[in-house]
Design a protein around this motif. Structure first.
Motif, PDB file in Angstrom:
ATOM      1  N   PRO A 102       0.832  -1.203   0.000  1.00  0.00           N
ATOM      2  CA  PRO A 102       0.000   0.000   0.000  1.00  0.00           C
ATOM      3  C   PRO A 102       0.869   1.256   0.000  1.00  0.00           C
ATOM      4  CG  PRO A 102      -0.715  -1.548   1.697  1.00  0.00           C
ATOM      5  CD  PRO A 102       0.615  -2.032   1.188  1.00  0.00           C
ATOM      6  N   HIS A 103       0.358   2.276  -0.650  1.00  0.00           N
ATOM      7  CA  HIS A 103       1.016   3.577  -0.614  1.00  0.00           C
ATOM      8  C   HIS A 103      -0.029   4.661  -0.447  1.00  0.00           C
ATOM      9  CE1 HIS A 103       4.958   2.010  -1.506  1.00  0.00           C
ATOM     10  NE2 HIS A 103       4.479   1.342  -2.530  1.00  0.00           N
ATOM     11  N   CYS A 159       4.971   9.853  -0.282  1.00  0.00           N
ATOM     12  CA  CYS A 159       4.318   8.819   0.526  1.00  0.00           C
ATOM     13  C   CYS A 159       4.988   8.815   1.895  1.00  0.00           C
ATOM     14  CB  CYS A 159       4.460   7.455  -0.142  1.00  0.00           C
ATOM     15  SG  CYS A 159       3.819   6.105   0.852  1.00  0.00           S
ATOM     16  N   ILE A 161       4.304   6.675   4.482  1.00  0.00           N
ATOM     17  CA  ILE A 161       4.108   5.435   5.237  1.00  0.00           C
ATOM     18  C   ILE A 161       5.433   5.012   5.886  1.00  0.00           C
ATOM     19  CG2 ILE A 161       3.774   2.934   4.926  1.00  0.00           C
ATOM     20  CD1 ILE A 161       1.472   3.580   3.070  1.00  0.00           C
ATOM     21  N   HIS A 173       9.011   5.229   3.797  1.00  0.00           N
ATOM     22  CA  HIS A 173       8.976   5.306   2.329  1.00  0.00           C
ATOM     23  C   HIS A 173       9.610   6.599   1.816  1.00  0.00           C
ATOM     24  CE1 HIS A 173       5.616   2.083   1.735  1.00  0.00           C
ATOM     25  NE2 HIS A 173       6.516   1.731   2.646  1.00  0.00           N
ATOM     26  N   MET A 178      10.625   8.014  -1.837  1.00  0.00           N
ATOM     27  CA  MET A 178       9.275   8.041  -2.399  1.00  0.00           C
ATOM     28  C   MET A 178       8.694   9.453  -2.377  1.00  0.00           C
ATOM     29  SD  MET A 178       6.374   5.208  -1.915  1.00  0.00           S
ATOM     30  CE  MET A 178       5.021   5.246  -3.123  1.00  0.00           C
TER      31      MET A 178
HETATM   32 CU   LIG Z   1       4.697   4.324   0.149  1.00  0.00          CU
END
Ligand SMILES: [Cu+2]
Length: 186
Positions: A102-103, A159, A161, A173, A178
């Protein structure tokens, strides 16, 4: 809004650490200390949004208001755009998660980002109004989208996360790369 993905801790304890690879399956996702108290309780962007056992796409904004559409591909660990700028107005980001995890998609009106020790964005240290909004995490292989009203300036799309894997390894991330920049012109 720090998010923690706890990867296969249950599997690790039941099957041994060899079961705990980097791939999908068996993921348990938690947010903060709010244990799964119900689905879709947190659709906002606040820090206290409730957890979800499995992330789902929650579109943000109304794409019919958009003057520009930009396509963003999310992978481990990149954000790739088909265009890097747009005129000021409502920008519709169509998100394609082509990764294995998931992102999410966070829009910040700055290019110098305050980070925590783990390398994630420290949203508490952003100046007021700099955090424009976000599309909450959604699954690998799926699409989602968000429409945001953007004034002229330089933005970072990222992102945020943070995954905590078995053994305590933490993977942010953002630190893995990211993010990308986006320019909004007058
Ligand atoms: Cu991510």
């Amino acid at each position: 809004m720090r998010r923690i993905l706890v990867l296969c801790l249950a599997a690790a304890s039941a099957l041994g650490l060899a079961a705990c690879g980097d791939d999908d399956g068996g993921e348990v996702r938690t947010e903060g200390t709010a244990a799964a108290s119900g689905p879709s309780a947190g659709s906002g962007s606040g820090s206290g949004s409730a957890s979800q056992a499995a992330p789902t796409c929650e579109s943000i904004g109304d794409p019919r208001d958009a003057t520009t559409t930009a396509n963003a591909t999310l992978t481990e660990f990149e954000v790739t755009l088909d265009k890097n700028s747009a005129p000021a107005g409502n920008v519709h980001f169509v998100l394609d998660n082509k990764g294995a995890d998931p992102h999410e998609f966070v829009v910040v009106k700055d290019t110098v980002l305050p980070t925590k020790a783990d390398g994630s964005l420290d949203e508490d240290k952003l100046a007021p109004g700099v955090l424009i909004g976000e599309v909450e995490p959604f699954p690998a292989g799926e699409k989602c989208d968000g429409t945001f009203s953007l004034s002229a300036g330089e933005y970072t799309l990222l992102c945020n996360i943070v995954e905590e894997e078995a053994g305590g390894k933490v993977e942010a991330h953002l630190r893995e790369g990211m993010k990308t920049t986006f320019t909004v012109t007058r």
